[in-house]
Scaffold this motif. Structure first.
Motif, PDB file in Angstrom:
ATOM      1  N   TYR A 219       2.551 -70.450 147.434  1.00 59.96           N
ATOM      2  CA  TYR A 219       1.440 -70.882 148.276  1.00 59.96           C
ATOM      3  C   TYR A 219       1.439 -70.138 149.614  1.00 59.96           C
ATOM      4  CZ  TYR A 219      -1.651 -73.737 151.099  1.00 59.96           C
ATOM      5  OH  TYR A 219      -2.664 -74.145 151.930  1.00 59.96           O
ATOM      6  N   THR A 220       2.573 -69.675 150.044  1.00 59.83           N
ATOM      7  CA  THR A 220       2.704 -69.064 151.367  1.00 59.83           C
ATOM      8  C   THR A 220       2.378 -67.575 151.378  1.00 59.83           C
ATOM      9  OG1 THR A 220       4.512 -70.602 151.780  1.00 59.83           O
ATOM     10  CG2 THR A 220       4.302 -68.747 153.302  1.00 59.83           C
ATOM     11  N   HIS A 221       2.837 -66.900 150.307  1.00 56.68           N
ATOM     12  CA  HIS A 221       2.902 -65.446 150.418  1.00 56.68           C
ATOM     13  C   HIS A 221       1.540 -64.767 150.586  1.00 56.68           C
ATOM     14  CE1 HIS A 221       5.621 -62.040 150.304  1.00 56.68           C
ATOM     15  NE2 HIS A 221       4.557 -61.382 149.925  1.00 56.68           N
ATOM     16  N   GLY A 222       0.633 -65.044 149.661  1.00 56.12           N
ATOM     17  CA  GLY A 222      -0.674 -64.388 149.708  1.00 56.12           C
ATOM     18  C   GLY A 222      -1.467 -64.748 150.956  1.00 56.12           C
ATOM     19  N   GLN A 223      -1.341 -66.022 151.366  1.00 63.63           N
ATOM     20  CA  GLN A 223      -2.098 -66.447 152.556  1.00 63.63           C
ATOM     21  C   GLN A 223      -1.538 -65.761 153.804  1.00 63.63           C
ATOM     22  OE1 GLN A 223      -3.278 -67.593 149.697  1.00 63.63           O
ATOM     23  NE2 GLN A 223      -1.786 -69.270 149.784  1.00 63.63           N
ATOM     24  N   SER A 224      -0.222 -65.564 153.832  1.00 64.18           N
ATOM     25  CA  SER A 224       0.375 -64.826 154.959  1.00 64.18           C
ATOM     26  C   SER A 224      -0.167 -63.400 154.965  1.00 64.18           C
ATOM     27  CB  SER A 224       1.898 -64.811 154.846  1.00 64.18           C
ATOM     28  OG  SER A 224       2.410 -66.124 154.778  1.00 64.18           O
ATOM     29  N   ASP A 225      -0.209 -62.800 153.771  1.00 61.05           N
ATOM     30  CA  ASP A 225      -0.774 -61.444 153.656  1.00 61.05           C
ATOM     31  C   ASP A 225      -2.199 -61.426 154.207  1.00 61.05           C
ATOM     32  OD1 ASP A 225       1.498 -60.408 152.438  1.00 61.05           O
ATOM     33  OD2 ASP A 225       0.728 -60.655 150.392  1.00 61.05           O
ATOM     34  N   ALA A 226      -2.994 -62.418 153.808  1.00 59.79           N
ATOM     35  CA  ALA A 226      -4.402 -62.456 154.220  1.00 59.79           C
ATOM     36  C   ALA A 226      -4.519 -62.612 155.734  1.00 59.79           C
ATOM     37  CB  ALA A 226      -5.123 -63.601 153.504  1.00 59.79           C
ATOM     38  N   LEU A 227      -3.673 -63.473 156.307  1.00 58.30           N
ATOM     39  CA  LEU A 227      -3.732 -63.695 157.758  1.00 58.30           C
ATOM     40  C   LEU A 227      -3.382 -62.428 158.525  1.00 58.30           C
ATOM     41  CD1 LEU A 227      -2.101 -67.239 157.873  1.00 58.30           C
ATOM     42  CD2 LEU A 227      -4.375 -66.646 158.755  1.00 58.30           C
ATOM     43  N   GLU A 228      -2.515 -61.609 157.951  1.00 56.59           N
ATOM     44  CA  GLU A 228      -2.100 -60.373 158.632  1.00 56.59           C
ATOM     45  C   GLU A 228      -2.973 -59.182 158.244  1.00 56.59           C
ATOM     46  OE1 GLU A 228       2.085 -59.766 157.920  1.00 56.59           O
ATOM     47  OE2 GLU A 228       2.538 -61.849 158.444  1.00 56.59           O
ATOM     48  N   HIS A 229      -3.993 -59.433 157.438  1.00 58.42           N
ATOM     49  CA  HIS A 229      -4.874 -58.354 156.966  1.00 58.42           C
ATOM     50  C   HIS A 229      -4.118 -57.269 156.209  1.00 58.42           C
ATOM     51  CE1 HIS A 229      -8.580 -59.818 158.954  1.00 58.42           C
ATOM     52  NE2 HIS A 229      -7.696 -60.425 159.717  1.00 58.42           N
ATOM     53  N   VAL A 230      -3.093 -57.710 155.491  1.00 64.10           N
ATOM     54  CA  VAL A 230      -2.386 -56.785 154.600  1.00 64.10           C
ATOM     55  C   VAL A 230      -3.372 -56.366 153.508  1.00 64.10           C
ATOM     56  CG1 VAL A 230      -0.610 -56.697 152.788  1.00 64.10           C
ATOM     57  CG2 VAL A 230      -0.077 -57.656 155.056  1.00 64.10           C
ATOM     58  N   THR A 231      -3.405 -55.078 153.203  1.00 60.90           N
ATOM     59  CA  THR A 231      -4.340 -54.605 152.173  1.00 60.90           C
ATOM     60  C   THR A 231      -3.664 -54.524 150.812  1.00 60.90           C
ATOM     61  OG1 THR A 231      -3.781 -52.318 152.734  1.00 60.90           O
ATOM     62  CG2 THR A 231      -5.743 -53.285 153.801  1.00 60.90           C
ATOM     63  N   HIS A 232      -2.435 -53.985 150.789  1.00 59.09           N
ATOM     64  CA  HIS A 232      -1.719 -53.782 149.529  1.00 59.09           C
ATOM     65  C   HIS A 232      -0.378 -54.502 149.621  1.00 59.09           C
ATOM     66  CE1 HIS A 232      -4.755 -50.614 149.640  1.00 59.09           C
ATOM     67  NE2 HIS A 232      -4.681 -50.600 148.314  1.00 59.09           N
ATOM     68  N   SER A 233      -0.269 -55.602 148.884  1.00 54.49           N
ATOM     69  CA  SER A 233       0.927 -56.434 148.927  1.00 54.49           C
ATOM     70  C   SER A 233       1.803 -56.036 147.743  1.00 54.49           C
ATOM     71  CB  SER A 233       0.504 -57.908 148.846  1.00 54.49           C
ATOM     72  OG  SER A 233       1.637 -58.738 148.883  1.00 54.49           O
ATOM     73  N   VAL A 234       2.823 -55.235 148.044  1.00 55.41           N
ATOM     74  CA  VAL A 234       3.610 -54.622 146.982  1.00 55.41           C
ATOM     75  C   VAL A 234       4.889 -55.418 146.758  1.00 55.41           C
ATOM     76  CG1 VAL A 234       4.746 -52.498 146.253  1.00 55.41           C
ATOM     77  CG2 VAL A 234       2.687 -52.379 147.669  1.00 55.41           C
ATOM     78  N   CYS A 235       5.112 -55.858 145.533  1.00 52.04           N
ATOM     79  CA  CYS A 235       6.300 -56.652 145.242  1.00 52.04           C
ATOM     80  C   CYS A 235       6.902 -56.209 143.916  1.00 52.04           C
ATOM     81  CB  CYS A 235       5.953 -58.129 145.220  1.00 52.04           C
ATOM     82  SG  CYS A 235       4.778 -58.511 143.933  1.00 52.04           S
ATOM     83  N   THR A 236       7.959 -56.859 143.506  1.00 46.57           N
ATOM     84  CA  THR A 236       8.654 -56.442 142.285  1.00 46.57           C
ATOM     85  C   THR A 236       8.053 -57.129 141.055  1.00 46.57           C
ATOM     86  OG1 THR A 236      10.379 -57.911 143.109  1.00 46.57           O
ATOM     87  CG2 THR A 236      10.815 -55.575 143.202  1.00 46.57           C
ATOM     88  N   LEU A 237       8.364 -56.553 139.898  1.00 45.40           N
ATOM     89  CA  LEU A 237       7.678 -56.910 138.650  1.00 45.40           C
ATOM     90  C   LEU A 237       7.742 -58.376 138.257  1.00 45.40           C
ATOM     91  CD1 LEU A 237       8.459 -54.030 136.118  1.00 45.40           C
ATOM     92  CD2 LEU A 237       6.231 -54.723 136.999  1.00 45.40           C
ATOM     93  N   GLU A 238       8.800 -59.077 138.697  1.00 48.07           N
ATOM     94  CA  GLU A 238       8.886 -60.477 138.265  1.00 48.07           C
ATOM     95  C   GLU A 238       7.752 -61.316 138.843  1.00 48.07           C
ATOM     96  OE1 GLU A 238      11.041 -58.829 140.055  1.00 48.07           O
ATOM     97  OE2 GLU A 238      11.892 -60.049 141.665  1.00 48.07           O
ATOM     98  N   PHE A 239       6.984 -60.739 139.773  1.00 47.00           N
ATOM     99  CA  PHE A 239       5.845 -61.474 140.325  1.00 47.00           C
ATOM    100  C   PHE A 239       4.519 -61.141 139.628  1.00 47.00           C
ATOM    101  CE2 PHE A 239       8.959 -61.645 143.738  1.00 47.00           C
ATOM    102  CZ  PHE A 239       8.986 -63.015 143.955  1.00 47.00           C
TER     103      PHE A 239
END
Ligand code: ATP
Ligand code: MG
Length: 563
Positions: A219-239
């Motif tokens: 619940y936290t991760h994507g919304q944090s990305d959105a608040l910071e105007h992150v464009t490309h949220s790169v993470c590891t395959l298990e996600f």
């Protein structure tokens, strides 16, 4: 030489993420590039994180964007200020800079809470009183759909009331959770009404006692990305399986931007464990001396071992970014380390396992200081002087009484070169009462001082040495892989695979110049390997860590069974 990590436009890498970004920029789906590195402050960073750091900061640099450092601090129980500090130190040491863009997910707790109420009001979230065990049982399996909780149909007003009371501390840990109302029959289990908030009466390192409910990672991760105007949220395959949920939140919340998640394969390294849980266990149970033990794959351990940051960046570039999980041979890392140290580490002479060599033709009290090249790869490094005398120490393994054919070092009647000094010929061996060789005798040819023989005769072996009288004692810590097998834990308990010989401590005899080596200083002990002065070093008791050995041609021949 590796490029400065912060210099724009020096990026020539190609990988699928860079291709996606180029396409996004060309199609106008993005106008700039904002990435983030999002560690959870529940341990020290390791070489897998270094891969992620180099990727995220590297993308920002390559596309003229920026990369945020964001602490994903949603689990107060495991987090610690010590980790927050070490993580910042390690990212900086690797050569990256987040500028003003240091963030904490905990700074968004209030906004995340408001958005949770928003979901409740939209009928998209509900308070569930099922126990954790029941929630798990109701979730179903990969082959069976889940079952709906009896609390799923609670009216909005009741949900709002209960959620507010969760926040105000009315209920004990685990009594209730807030869940998204998505689809209990979804093929993707992550969409079966995932938990958004849990009750946890725990003090948070940054928000203190302000909260007793904490948001989940998802619940936290994507919304944090959105608040910071992150464009490309790169993470590891298990996600990868979490991406539909990531998108669901972004779609259903009034977020200020629409980031996209992309997944790449995490780094696995042979002879190494990279799970934080296991690394914590190694430290807590005393299998290593701490997070920065030079056998640890942590960034602080690699640093203490003497691995330069540009070798790690080079390693990250060399292994690349892909979408399929594989294990990288730790020899690739060793290669990158040697490559970088070769050009920069000054050469010194040190003997790890000494045997005495007496030059019978050299005057009893004679002494001369001979010129030695500091770094054949770097003429600017100049020369130094090393003391020579009648009694020397050489490496025990450099002598064989009855040598096999391809052994070109010292043997009875054999002439070799003592580096920077003379050609010497072994004339005798001296044994103790037990019959062990304790000393070698030799003659020298004064005409070969610091060079070749005037008559043009050649020798096949060149040995390093130190003057017995001038040498100083230094502790040499000889490290090997922390695990004895390439795939720790593949058969049985991973702790049983710890290499009992991962650290061997010997008293080396080193040339006097080494007493003054500053901690962190990299040197090559000629013919032995790259070493680095440990933080515990002192002029009274120098301490050196072996960073990596040189490739030893004789050992390789032996391994192939040649003689
Ligand atoms: P945890 O199990 O505690 O979540 P983690 O290794 O995922 O451990 P994080 O602090 O969440 O630790 O990781 C921060 C970032 O580093 C994440 O984006 C994660 O995907 C990435 N990362 C972690 N391990 C590796 C690895 N082995 N290779 C590449 N990236 C990694
Ligand atoms: Mg993680």
């Amino acid at each position: 030489m590796a490029a400065d990590p912060q210099t724009p436009n020096s990026d020539t890498s190609r990988d699928f993420i860079r291709d996606i970004i180029r396409a996004d920029l060309e199609a106008g789906r993005a106008t700039g590039v904002v990435t983030r590195f999002p560690p959870e402050p529940n341990g020290y960073l390791h070489i897998g994180h270094a891969k992620s750091i180099c990727l995220n900061f590297g993308l920002a640099r390559a596309f003229g964007g920026r990369c945020h450092l964001r602490f994903d601090d949603t689990n107060p129980v495991k987090e610690d200020i010590e980790y927050i500090q070490s993580i910042q130190e390690d990212v900086r040491w690797l050569g990256f800079d987040w500028g003003d863009h240091l963030y904490f997910a905990s700074d968004y707790f209030e906004q995340l809470y408001e958005w949770a109420e928003h979901l409740i009001r939209q009928g998209l979230a509900y308070v569930d009183d099922l126990s954790a065990d029941d929630i798990r049982a109701y979730r179903g399996t990969l082959t069976e759909p889940g079952r709906e909780s009896p609390f799923r149909t609670r009216p909005v007003a009741e949900n709002l009331d209960l959620f507010r009371r969760m926040r105000s501390g009315e209920f004990p840990d685990g009594a209730r959770v807030l869940r998204a109302k998505i689809d209990m029959a979804a093929g993707n289990i992550n969409l079966r009404d995932p938990v958004l908030y849990r009750i946890l009466h725990a003090r948070h390192p940054r928000t203190g006692d302000a909260w007793c409910i904490y948001p989940t990672y998802d619940y936290t991760h994507g919304q944090s990305d959105a608040l910071e105007h992150v464009t490309h949220s790169v993470c590891t395959l298990e996600f990868e399986d979490h991406r539909p949920l990531y998108d669901w939140f972004i779609q259903h919340l009034p977020v200020p931007s629409k980031p996209r998640q992309y997944e790449f394969a995490r780094l696995n390294l042979s002879y190494t464990v990279l799970s934080k849980r296991k690394l914590i266990q190694l430290v807590r149970d005393g299998h290593v001396s701490g997070w920065d033990d030079p056998r640890m794959p942590t960034i602080s351990g690699l640093r203490r071992r003497g691995v330069p940051p540009d070798a790690l960046r080079d390693f990250a570039a060399r292994i690349g970014v892909t979408k399929s999980n594989a294990t990288v041979d730790v020899a690739v890392l060793d290669h990158c380390v040697r490559d970088h140290l070769n050009t920069r580490a000054e050469r010194r002479m040190a003997v790890l396992d000494p045997i005495r060599l007496v030059i019978e033709t050299y005057p009893e009290d004679g002494e001369e200081w001979l010129d030695a090249v500091n770094n054949p790869e770097d003429p600017a490094a100049g020369t130094r002087r090393v003391p020579f005398s009648r009694e020397l120490l050489i490496e025990r393994a450099d002598f064989m009484e009855d040598p096999p054919r391809k052994f070109f070092r010292l043997a009875p009647g054999r002439e070799v070169r003592l580096r920077y000094a003379y050609f010497v010929t072994c004339t005798a061996v001296v044994r103790n009462d037990a019959g062990e060789i304790v000393e070698l005798r030799a003659t020298h040819d004064p005409a070969t001082r610091g060079g070749d023989a005037p008559d043009g005769r050649k020798v096949k072996g060149t040995l390093h040495w130190v003057s017995a009288r001038h040498a100083i004692a230094a502790e040499a810590r000889l490290y090997d892989h922390l695990f004895a097998r390439p795939d720790p834990g593949a058969e049985g308990d991973w702790l049983d695979d710890i290499n009992p010989d991962s650290l061997r401590v010997v008293t080396a005899r080193v040339e006097p110049a080494l007493a003054a080596a500053d901690a962190g200083r990299a040197v090559q002990f000629e013919r032995l390997g790259y070493f680095c002065a440990d933080p515990e070093t002192s002029p009274e008791k120098p301490v050196f860590n072996r960073t990596v050995g040189l490739r030893d041609s004789w050992a390789r021949l032996q391994a192939r069974g040649a003689s």
